[in-house]
Scaffold this active site. Structure first.
Site, PDB file in Angstrom:
ATOM      1  N   LYS A 193       7.445   1.991   1.676  1.00 19.12           N
ATOM      2  CA  LYS A 193       6.621   2.570   0.601  1.00 19.12           C
ATOM      3  C   LYS A 193       6.555   4.083   0.717  1.00 19.12           C
ATOM      4  CE  LYS A 193       2.867   3.470   3.268  1.00 19.12           C
ATOM      5  NZ  LYS A 193       1.954   4.621   3.310  1.00 19.12           N
ATOM      6  N   THR A 250       0.111   4.645  -2.411  1.00 22.94           N
ATOM      7  CA  THR A 250       0.866   5.772  -1.858  1.00 22.94           C
ATOM      8  C   THR A 250       1.675   6.496  -2.920  1.00 22.94           C
ATOM      9  OG1 THR A 250       1.045   4.494   0.193  1.00 22.94           O
ATOM     10  CG2 THR A 250       2.423   6.431   0.017  1.00 22.94           C
TER      11      THR A 250
END
Length: 336
Positions: A193, A250
């Site tokens: 991620k 994120t």
């Protein structure tokens, strides 16, 4: 397993925020800080202005710059240092770790060179069995958690009792932990991620909007699933907190160091300029894009977005050119 005394090795933003979570769950917490002045501020001033300015830390949270003192009598040891420095740090701490302590990893990455996940590095250096190491993942932006905004995380360990012990030690009014036995999936989700967040930041820096961000998140998720399933992860893990949850947070939040770093690159800054603007800190995704790319190539997994991020960060590819190449790839079925 009764986990009452916990040591957190690392006094950065996430290490400090996680220590606060533990203290607010009623545990006695000691943080090890590399710098004595940071340890003194946490211990005597109940704060860490370098990383979490304005946040008051609980009275049952103390700190020291002496790792020996920090680790005495610990029921659990939380490793809260960056992924690429974990091996070196843990090598120095190895002889100090209590033999029966649960080891908990906050690091999100794949090690350069060895291509090992963080739990594998911890097992190799500490001598602890891999199935006894607990991995923490999920949408966990440190500042929001330190401000006691509601959040959840996943605690992954193949020894479910150990995961439950850490679950009890972290559960409080604002932090809800879930358990999982898919360590591979949770670790790969946490590492990948960061790379996808770089791409979303670059897109934002180039002036692109929500459609582009959603496309990058979704195609990045497809890459994560391909790599994870190839390496033995449960595909469902990537639909959970360690996958979609962490990815969305994120990739979309200005608090995300990876997204912010990518945005600077999208504005036209070099990696060195972006690093200087970040106070000398390099986002985890800048290093992880190379190790994840190598891991994918070793296992015959196609990860074009990750490959593009490696080429932007380490080979000087212009972000706009990277975007054009991704859009110009051969058309195919969505799930092929």
């Amino acid at each position: 397993m009764d986990v009452q005394r916990i040591t957190v090795l690392g006094a950065g933003s996430w290490g400090t925020a996680f220590a606060k979570v533990l203290a607010d769950a009623g545990r006695d917490v000691t943080v090890w800080a590399r710098r004595a002045e940071v340890a003194g501020e946490i211990r005597d001033g109940h704060g860490n202005g370098s990383y979490l300015p304005g946040v008051r830390l609980p009275d049952n949270l103390t700190a020291t710059a002496d790792p020996t003192q920090a680790l005495v009598g610990a029921d659990a040891v939380v490793l809260a240092v960056p992924s690429q420095s974990l091996r070196a740090n843990l090598t120095g701490w190895r002889g100090l770790l209590p033999s029966d302590a649960i080891l908990v990893s906050l690091a999100k990455g794949v090690e350069l060179g060895t291509l090992k996940r963080m739990s594998q590095v911890i097992a190799e250096i500490s001598g602890a069995p891999e199935d006894e190491i607990v991995v923490v993942s999920g949408p966990n932006l440190a500042r929001e958690i330190a401000q006691e905004q509601p959040a959840a995380a996943v605690l992954a360990c193949t020894d479910h009792e150990r995961a439950v012990a850490i679950q009890r030690a972290t559960s409080n009014a604002y932090f809800r932990p879930y358990t999982n036995t898919d360590v591979i999936g949770c670790e790969l989700g946490g590492a990948c991620k960061n790379v996808i967040a770089l791409s979303c930041g670059m897109a934002a820096g180039m002036g692109y909007g929500a459609n582009t961000t959603a496309t990058l998140i979704t195609r990045g998720l497809a890459e994560m699933v391909r790599l994870g399933t190839k390496l033995g992860a449960d595909p469902l893990t990537f639909a959970g907190l360690a996958g979609v949850g962490d990815l969305v947070a994120t990739c979309s939040s200005p608090l995300s160091r990876n997204r912010t770093f990518g945005e600077r690159l999208g504005h036209g800054e070099t990696v060195e300029q972006a690093q200087n603007a970040a106070g000398g800190q390099v986002a985890e995704g800048v290093m992880s894009c190379s190790s994840i790319r190598a891991l994918a190539q070793t296992n015959g997994v196609d990860m074009p977005l990750t490959d593009a991020m490696h080429r932007v960060c380490h080979e000087g590819l212009d972000p706009r050119r990277a975007g054009a190449e991704l859009l110009g790839r051969q058309n195919k079925h969505e799930w092929s």
